[in-house]
Scaffold this motif. Structure first.
Motif, PDB file in Angstrom:
ATOM      1  N   ALA A 107       1.083  -1.355  -0.201  1.00 17.06           N
ATOM      2  CA  ALA A 107      -0.113  -0.131   0.027  1.00 17.06           C
ATOM      3  C   ALA A 107       0.766   1.310  -0.317  1.00 17.06           C
ATOM      4  O   ALA A 107       0.525   2.410  -0.640  1.00 17.06           O
ATOM      5  CB  ALA A 107      -0.978  -0.083   1.345  1.00 17.06           C
ATOM      6  N   PHE A 108       1.881   1.140   0.457  1.00 13.14           N
ATOM      7  CA  PHE A 108       2.905   2.514   0.763  1.00 13.14           C
ATOM      8  C   PHE A 108       3.195   3.185  -0.624  1.00 13.14           C
ATOM      9  O   PHE A 108       2.942   4.228  -0.921  1.00 13.14           O
ATOM     10  CB  PHE A 108       4.109   2.273   1.575  1.00 13.14           C
ATOM     11  CG  PHE A 108       5.113   3.303   1.619  1.00 13.14           C
ATOM     12  CD1 PHE A 108       4.679   4.542   1.678  1.00 13.14           C
ATOM     13  CD2 PHE A 108       6.320   2.903   1.646  1.00 13.14           C
ATOM     14  CE1 PHE A 108       5.525   5.673   1.845  1.00 13.14           C
ATOM     15  CE2 PHE A 108       7.149   4.160   1.788  1.00 13.14           C
ATOM     16  CZ  PHE A 108       7.034   5.111   2.108  1.00 13.14           C
ATOM     17  N   PRO A 109       3.951   2.219  -1.243  1.00 15.88           N
ATOM     18  CA  PRO A 109       4.290   2.822  -2.824  1.00 15.88           C
ATOM     19  C   PRO A 109       2.767   3.209  -3.747  1.00 15.88           C
ATOM     20  O   PRO A 109       2.975   4.144  -4.404  1.00 15.88           O
ATOM     21  CB  PRO A 109       5.265   1.947  -3.612  1.00 15.88           C
ATOM     22  CG  PRO A 109       4.771   0.539  -2.761  1.00 15.88           C
ATOM     23  CD  PRO A 109       4.251   0.820  -1.428  1.00 15.88           C
ATOM     24  N   ARG A 110       2.131   2.478  -3.623  1.00 15.34           N
ATOM     25  CA  ARG A 110       0.660   2.695  -4.332  1.00 15.34           C
ATOM     26  C   ARG A 110       0.179   3.986  -3.683  1.00 15.34           C
ATOM     27  O   ARG A 110      -0.226   4.869  -4.628  1.00 15.34           O
ATOM     28  CB  ARG A 110      -0.417   1.701  -4.046  1.00 15.34           C
ATOM     29  CG  ARG A 110      -0.061   0.196  -4.620  1.00 15.34           C
ATOM     30  CD  ARG A 110      -0.818  -0.579  -4.383  1.00 15.34           C
ATOM     31  NE  ARG A 110      -2.379  -0.635  -5.016  1.00 15.34           N
ATOM     32  CZ  ARG A 110      -2.743  -0.957  -6.127  1.00 15.34           C
ATOM     33  NH1 ARG A 110      -2.056  -1.950  -6.989  1.00 15.34           N
ATOM     34  NH2 ARG A 110      -3.957  -0.522  -6.609  1.00 15.34           N
ATOM     35  N   ALA A 111       0.195   4.327  -2.560  1.00 12.78           N
ATOM     36  CA  ALA A 111      -0.105   5.610  -2.054  1.00 12.78           C
ATOM     37  C   ALA A 111       0.668   6.937  -2.721  1.00 12.78           C
ATOM     38  O   ALA A 111       0.276   7.816  -2.779  1.00 12.78           O
ATOM     39  CB  ALA A 111      -0.379   5.560  -0.522  1.00 12.78           C
ATOM     40  N   VAL A 112       1.884   6.618  -2.645  1.00  7.00           N
ATOM     41  CA  VAL A 112       2.818   7.579  -3.020  1.00  7.00           C
ATOM     42  C   VAL A 112       2.539   7.929  -4.537  1.00  7.00           C
ATOM     43  O   VAL A 112       2.321   9.011  -5.069  1.00  7.00           O
ATOM     44  CB  VAL A 112       4.349   7.160  -3.014  1.00  7.00           C
ATOM     45  CG1 VAL A 112       5.070   8.167  -3.685  1.00  7.00           C
ATOM     46  CG2 VAL A 112       4.786   7.104  -1.385  1.00  7.00           C
ATOM     47  N   ARG A 113       2.150   6.810  -5.342  1.00  3.96           N
ATOM     48  CA  ARG A 113       1.982   7.159  -6.696  1.00  3.96           C
ATOM     49  C   ARG A 113       0.596   7.735  -6.924  1.00  3.96           C
ATOM     50  O   ARG A 113       0.395   8.566  -7.766  1.00  3.96           O
ATOM     51  CB  ARG A 113       1.927   5.856  -7.598  1.00  3.96           C
ATOM     52  CG  ARG A 113       3.224   5.212  -7.609  1.00  3.96           C
ATOM     53  CD  ARG A 113       3.495   3.956  -8.378  1.00  3.96           C
ATOM     54  NE  ARG A 113       2.628   2.943  -8.332  1.00  3.96           N
ATOM     55  CZ  ARG A 113       3.116   1.842  -7.643  1.00  3.96           C
ATOM     56  NH1 ARG A 113       4.458   1.878  -7.051  1.00  3.96           N
ATOM     57  NH2 ARG A 113       2.319   0.867  -7.330  1.00  3.96           N
ATOM     58  N   ARG A 114      -0.489   7.442  -5.994  1.00  3.71           N
ATOM     59  CA  ARG A 114      -1.691   8.073  -6.060  1.00  3.71           C
ATOM     60  C   ARG A 114      -1.468   9.463  -5.817  1.00  3.71           C
ATOM     61  O   ARG A 114      -2.440  10.417  -6.628  1.00  3.71           O
ATOM     62  CB  ARG A 114      -2.602   7.540  -5.150  1.00  3.71           C
ATOM     63  CG  ARG A 114      -3.003   6.076  -5.402  1.00  3.71           C
ATOM     64  CD  ARG A 114      -3.900   5.521  -4.279  1.00  3.71           C
ATOM     65  NE  ARG A 114      -5.299   6.269  -3.983  1.00  3.71           N
ATOM     66  CZ  ARG A 114      -6.004   6.252  -2.807  1.00  3.71           C
ATOM     67  NH1 ARG A 114      -5.527   5.653  -1.996  1.00  3.71           N
ATOM     68  NH2 ARG A 114      -7.121   6.969  -2.781  1.00  3.71           N
ATOM     69  N   HIS A 115      -0.472   9.987  -5.115  1.00  2.00           N
ATOM     70  CA  HIS A 115      -0.377  11.297  -4.604  1.00  2.00           C
ATOM     71  C   HIS A 115       0.859  11.707  -5.723  1.00  2.00           C
ATOM     72  O   HIS A 115       1.618  12.761  -4.974  1.00  2.00           O
ATOM     73  CB  HIS A 115      -0.283  11.731  -3.281  1.00  2.00           C
ATOM     74  CG  HIS A 115      -1.397  11.410  -2.594  1.00  2.00           C
ATOM     75  ND1 HIS A 115      -2.561  12.407  -2.667  1.00  2.00           N
ATOM     76  CD2 HIS A 115      -1.917  10.164  -1.907  1.00  2.00           C
ATOM     77  CE1 HIS A 115      -3.616  11.533  -1.859  1.00  2.00           C
ATOM     78  NE2 HIS A 115      -3.200  10.413  -1.622  1.00  2.00           N
ATOM     79  N   ARG A 116       1.173  11.463  -6.873  1.00  2.00           N
ATOM     80  CA  ARG A 116       2.299  11.620  -7.517  1.00  2.00           C
ATOM     81  C   ARG A 116       2.493  13.260  -7.672  1.00  2.00           C
ATOM     82  O   ARG A 116       3.684  13.720  -7.624  1.00  2.00           O
ATOM     83  CB  ARG A 116       2.400  10.794  -8.765  1.00  2.00           C
ATOM     84  CG  ARG A 116       1.226  10.951  -9.970  1.00  2.00           C
ATOM     85  CD  ARG A 116       1.414  10.081 -10.761  1.00  2.00           C
ATOM     86  NE  ARG A 116       0.200  10.055 -11.895  1.00  2.00           N
ATOM     87  CZ  ARG A 116      -0.817   9.344 -11.411  1.00  2.00           C
ATOM     88  NH1 ARG A 116      -0.783   8.427 -10.453  1.00  2.00           N
ATOM     89  NH2 ARG A 116      -1.751   9.392 -12.319  1.00  2.00           N
TER      90      ARG A 116
END
Length: 346
Positions: A107-116
């Motif tokens: 979930a961590f890297p996915r969250a980072v990409r969601r708020h890219r």
């Protein structure tokens, strides 16, 4: 008037009954089999149908439809809520399979990409001043003194001029690791929490820390210890500086949720953004603890510079690959994100 109301309610029920029946069937299957065993197309239907029935309930209550219909919709909404959120929470705590850790890591890297977009802005706010401070100080070492107190710069020059060929004793390493945790976590928390000031605070601390970090490195390099400070920083820099940027980006996302709430109230928009970025803050905190351990015990060791630099480059590649590729194709992390997205409408 009562006849008109009755006809309107009947038309409403006729129009929506098919979706209600479908949602009821999905909720029962999820409760019986478990959400993970449903086909992907059924899982994809569950969240939008749940969102729609919440809107139907609000519409029925506003129109003062019959108590029987409202009670039916309330029960259906509660069952769907349990199916969506109860199973999502269970995945984090399912015993024996390491689910919580696995989903958190995904979930961590996915969250980072969601708020890219916010992360890109934070990256620029930190590293543009960083390189500006570095280059300006290399050209004129006096520039650093205007940014960082000279009393703080002199000990750094002395320490890096000596180098780390002899290493440090274990007690000093442990003490410095604790200091790095306290200092770096404090910086990251300021970068994040001050995002509540419409993002201005996060932007300020990103610029300030980027400029100061670049000026310090430039000053030490200008005094002849550039190789030593590069060797020291390269091992943990991708974790430490990356975490500060991510925390600042999370703060900017909070600020933007207040500035542009869309169809929601500012409080509701802020709450939705906070749920979305909290995983980034936790991930950044873990990165900072890792960076402190590397900085305290590895960066100051007596290992050859070529080894430290090679490991530092490898660490940078791993961090970047994790942020770009981590969690792709994860159905568990994707389901949690859909649940967070639904929260914005309920």
């Amino acid at each position: 008037m009562a006849l008109v109301s009755s006809l309107t309610e009947r038309a409403f029920v006729d129009r929506r009954q098919r979706d209600w029946d479908r949602l009821d069937a999905l909720a029962r299957m999820a409760q019986g089999r478990g959400l993970r065993r449903l086909p992907p197309e059924d899982i994809a239907q569950l969240s939008p149908l749940y969102r729609d029935v919440c809107a139907d309930l609000a519409r029925a209550e506003a129109a003062r439809y019959g108590a029987q219909l409202i009670e039916y919709l309330q029960g259906l909404t509660a069952a769907a809520h349990t199916a969506v959120y109860g199973h999502a929470k269970g995945r984090w705590s399912a015993p024996g399979r390491g689910s919580a850790l696995r989903v958190a890591v995904e979930a961590f890297p996915r969250a980072v990409r969601r708020h890219r977009v916010a992360m890109l802005v934070a990256f620029l706010l930190f590293f543009v001043p960083f390189f500006a401070g570095l280059l300006a100080t290399l050209a004129d070492p006096g520039f650093a003194v205007r940014i960082v107190p000279e009393a703080q710069l002199r000990p750094l020059v002395e320490a890096y001029s000596r180098g780390f060929d002899s290493g440090r004793d274990a007690g000093t390493d442990a003490l410095m690791a604790g200091f790095y945790v306290n200092n770096n976590v404090g910086i990251a928390l300021r970068c994040f929490a001050t995002g509540l000031t419409f993002g201005v605070g996060s932007a300020f601390y990103l610029v300030e820390n980027g400029l100061a970090t670049g000026a310090i490195m430039g000053y030490v390099a200008a005094r002849g210890a550039g190789d030593n400070i590069l060797t020291f920083v390269v091992g943990h820099g991708s974790l430490e500086l990356g975490a500060i940027v991510l925390a600042g980006g999370a703060g900017l996302a909070l600020g933007w949720s207040i500035i542009a709430p869309g169809d929601r109230t500012r409080i509701a928009s802020l709450q939705a953004a906070a749920r979305s970025v909290v995983v980034i803050v936790f991930g950044a905190a873990v990165m900072l603890f890792m960076a402190a351990a590397v900085e305290g015990f590895w960066s100051s060791s007596s290992l050859p510079a070529v080894v430290k630099r090679s490991v530092g480059v490898g660490m940078f590649v791993i961090v970047m690959a994790y942020m770009v590729l981590g969690g792709r194709g994860s159905e568990q992390a994707a389901h949690i994100e859909r649940s967070e997205e639904d929260d914005r409408w309920t």
